[in-house]
Design an enzyme around this catalytic site. Structure first.
Site, short mmCIF file in Angstrom:
data_model
loop_
_atom_site.label_atom_id
_atom_site.label_comp_id
_atom_site.label_asym_id
_atom_site.label_seq_id
_atom_site.Cartn_x
_atom_site.Cartn_y
_atom_site.Cartn_z
N HIS A 578 0.66 -1.20 -0.09
CA HIS A 578 -0.02 -0.07 0.25
C HIS A 578 0.92 1.41 0.07
CE1 HIS A 578 -3.30 -2.65 0.67
NE2 HIS A 578 -2.64 -3.33 1.54
N GLU A 593 -2.56 0.69 7.54
CA GLU A 593 -1.65 -0.55 7.24
C GLU A 593 -0.24 0.05 6.65
OE1 GLU A 593 -1.44 -4.46 4.60
OE2 GLU A 593 -3.38 -3.44 4.92
N HIS A 646 2.98 -6.97 4.92
CA HIS A 646 1.38 -6.57 4.89
C HIS A 646 1.02 -6.59 6.47
CE1 HIS A 646 0.22 -5.60 0.54
NE2 HIS A 646 1.32 -6.37 0.55
N GLU A 711 1.86 -11.42 6.25
CA GLU A 711 0.71 -10.72 7.04
C GLU A 711 1.21 -10.76 8.25
OE1 GLU A 711 -1.50 -9.01 5.66
OE2 GLU A 711 -2.36 -10.23 3.79
#
Length: 751
Positions: A578, A593, A646, A711
């Site tokens: 992102h 995030e 992430h 993640e």
């Protein structure tokens, strides 16, 4: 005139003067036109809460033709495709054949015409965005046009066709029924039509004028299971949203075929039968309820059907079918991937029941869905096979001389059921394996193996680890580094090590531990032997495969040559997910995030640099980069490894943990890299270990080098959101990721 009246007039004049100053001051926005600061080049004022620009300045900016008709006090501004007209003392702007109401209209200030900036410039096709509490105004030309939104053939993918991909973000409502796609600097094609709304989905297009973005809002009657990471990907100049398939239809036809249809591919379903309640339960993963048809009214074979969304993490749809008379429906071979078909079954015939090495096997003429369960006193495993006959080779009893089983018995339990019972020495676990071959179904029941003995011994050159099992072992031995350790993963094995005395430590073996570990959706029992030193190892078996002998070299053996020379330099691309306009997931306390991703990625890069590796970041600041550009960045530079950072999110705030993704179709090394990294994170990060998983995330699917996506934690979990904000946790996660990367490089001999 009295002094009082003079003071009153002076006070009134001061108020008017201050109001004019405040009106003018409020108009002193910093204004950017196509990224250039033009504040000093134009004049603006504020009237009635609306920002006005001198008409002559706007015409020059837009290279438009300006006409002023003094007699009418009206103004016309014209470009190649747009003409606007506005008259003094009117709040309306005429744009072509349409009119638009404004707050202030045209104002004359010092004999200069000022017109509403926002409404006027939007009429000419520009976009506006206010930032920093409205102190800064950005004027953009649209960078992309949304040409169409359409369903793909399978009805589970939504394609947004654009001229080119600009920064975007996806937002998911808490109840899961709404997805919003925000696309920056975008305009809608004038010929755009809504061709995706149906009886379950509704599309709303919203232009957000003060943020220079377009919103596509998709609403559903039911929750839409959708992952922020992985649910959307880029294909050429389109964005594609992937939804899980929905249940579409359940019916039984004139031939008594029960069919279950979905809008997309149905994965393999699990079916159970319960003879006492005359019920068949079908669990279908990765399918949601949707708006489905149910057509079974007054059928002689089926009494009732109940459909529920059994689970959302992971997604499981449950269909419970209550039979009128206990007939068994058996699944037929799949003809379409979106269809399950069941037929009232003829009785299957089972044959050739045998026992060998902790397992018993038999063959069936058609597919079976047995009911298996354990009974405690005396210990036994019971298998109910519905709608079957006993054929050749099915004995009433098989005596077994084994540490796991005493004997195996078979009998007809009732008119519908044949029962197989394994009398056990003690309760243990089991698994069930089906294999189709030459039109027959071969079934194996594996009883859970156990550790019998673990010992160590040594000689001049080697130190040995001897692991003896009750039955033949199914295992995999792996070597991990930083610290050095030997790992043995056992399938279908009970972790009974607490029954043994502690294994003796040696000069090479520093510590021994065990755990249950999820690997490829299968639980394994893992033994870890942490080492003080490591030179090399060999693996052999003994006692007909019941034993594993691991020989640890005490030094570099002469035939192996000189000591190995490190892992060398490699180019590693670290991707912070992102960024910029795309915040990613957002925690309940507001942590975005993109912030934690970048902090961890920077620390990973720093540590890899200290380990004498070459490192590149796909972004080193809060900037947006498309998924395509991230992949292109790594591929064009010929990176050796790609790692994407992430943070996760889910509708349930109690869900948490760390998980690592790989894409198996790209490279066999991907899973190995993911396993090395996750081994560190899963054991040491202090969060729930959610395992490694195969996925089609864009950045790990299209990179040409070994790649993994991590993640680190769940932003939707308040506790883990707080952790992600702290430097200590960020640094710890980064250090473990780097350890895993170096582990991978060391294991590959520095290649």
């Amino acid at each position: 005139m009295s002094v009082f009246k003079n003071k009153k007039i002076i006070g009134l004049l001061i108020i008017i003067f201050l109001f004019l100053i405040m009106s003018t001051a409020s108009a002193q926005n910093t204004i950017y036109f196509n990224s250039k600061n033009i504040t000093s080049e134009i004049k603006t004022v504020s009237r009635n809460g609306e920002l006005l620009i001198r008409a002559r300045d706007l015409a020059e900016l837009l290279n438009a033709e300006l006409t002023w008709r003094a007699a009418l006090k009206s103004l016309e501004m014209k470009s190649e495709s747009v003409t606007i007209k506005i008259m003094a003392n009117s709040h309306y702007i005429q744009i072509g054949n349409d009119t638009l109401r404004t707050k202030a209209g045209l104002q004359l200030v010092n004999n200069q015409a000022y017109i509403p900036l926002a409404k006027s410039i939007e009429a000419f096709g520009y976009l506006l965005e206010y930032q920093r509490d409205n102190e800064e105004l950005y004027i953009f030309q649209p960078e992309t046009t949304i040409n169409g939104v359409s369903w793909q053939e399978d009805g589970n993918q939504l394609q947004i066709k654009m001229d080119e991909i600009t920064p975007y973000r996806v937002l998911h409502s808490e109840d899961g029924t709404e997805i919003t796609i925000e696309i920056d600097k975008a305009e809608i094609n004038q010929e755009f039509t809504d061709n995706i709304s149906n009886n379950n989905y509704y599309l709303k297009v919203v232009n957000v004028p003060d943020r220079a973005l377009l919103r596509l809002v998709i609403k559903s009657r039911t929750p839409i299971p959708f992952q922020i990471d992985g649910g959307i990907y880029e294909h050429e100049d389109s964005l594609v949203l992937s939804f899980l398939p929905q249940l579409k239809d359940i019916r039984i036809n004139e031939e008594n075929l029960l069919t279950i249809e979905a809008t997309g591919e149905i994965p393999n379903a699990k079916t159970k039968y319960f003879s006492d309640s005359k019920k068949m339960v079908i669990d279908i993963p990765s399918v949601v309820i949707g708006n489905f048809n149910l057509d079974i009214e007054e059928h002689p074979l089926i009494k009732d059907i109940k459909v529920t969304q059994h689970d959302l993490d992971p997604v499981v749809l449950r269909i419970e079918v209550v039979m009128a008379n206990g007939d068994i429906f058996k699944q037929l071979q799949r003809q379409k991937n979106n269809l399950l078909t069941f037929k009232p079954g003829q009785r299957s015939e089972i044959s050739d029941l045998q026992y060998a090495e902790g397992s018993f096997t038999f063959t069936s003429s058609s597919a079976l869905n047995p009911e298996l369960f354990l009974l405690q006193s005396p210990p036994r495993l019971v298998m109910n096979l519905f709608h079957v006959n006993r054929g050749e080779g099915i004995l009433d009893q098989i005596d077994v001389d084994n540490t796991l089983i005493k004997k195996i018995r078979t009998a007809r339990f009732d008119e519908q059921t044949v029962r197989i019972v394994a009398d056990l020495e003690e309760l243990t676990g089991y698994n069930w394996v089906e294999e189709e071959k030459n039109g027959l179904y071969h079934y194996t029941v594996n009883l859970e193996n156990k550790f019998s003995e673990i010992t160590t011994q040594d000689n001049e050159d080697y130190q040995y680890l001897n692991i003896l099992m009750d039955a033949k072992a199914v295992y995999e031995v792996k070597k991990f580094n930083y610290p050095h350790r030997i790992v043995v993963d056992f399938q279908n094995t009970l972790n009974n090590l607490e029954e043994f005395e502690a294994v003796e430590k040696t000069s090479l073996i520093k510590d021994i531990r065990s755990s249950n570990y999820q690997l490829d959706e299968q639980e394994v029992t893992r033994l870890v032997f942490e080492l003080n030193e490591y030179y090399s190892h060999q693996v052999d078996s003994y006692q007909n495969g019941h034993g594993i002998k691991i020989a640890l070299a005490k030094d570099y053996l002469k035939e192996e040559g000189e000591k190995r020379q490190g892992i060398g330099r490699h180019l590693i691309v670290v991707d912070a997910g992102h960024g910029g306009f795309d915040p990613g997931a957002i925690g309940s306390n507001g942590l975005e995030e993109k912030i934690s991703n970048l902090a961890i990625a920077k620390q990973v890069a720093l540590l890899l640099d200290q380990a004498e590796q070459n490192v590149l970041l796909t972004r080193s600041s809060d900037r947006f980069h498309s998924l395509q550009n991230r992949v292109k960045f790594a591929n064009q530079r010929g990176a050796d490894i790609f790692v994407s950072i992430h943070a996760n999110s889910f509708n349930n705030s109690s869900t948490g943990g760390v998980e690592t993704y790989y894409n198996q179709s790209n490279s066999n090394q991907n899973r190995f890299l993911a396993e090395k990294i996750h081994d560190k994170l899963g054991r040491n990060l202090g969060l729930i270990d959610r395992g490694i998983k195969d996925s089609n995330f864009y950045v790990i699917k299209y990179t040409k080098m070994p790649s993994a996506l991590i993640e680190v934690a769940f932003l939707s979990n308040p506790r883990e959101e707080k952790l992600l904000e702290t430097k200590d946790f960020q640094n710890k996660a980064a250090s473990l990721i780097v350890d895993g990367i170096l582990d991978y490089l060391e294991e590959n001999g520095g290649k």
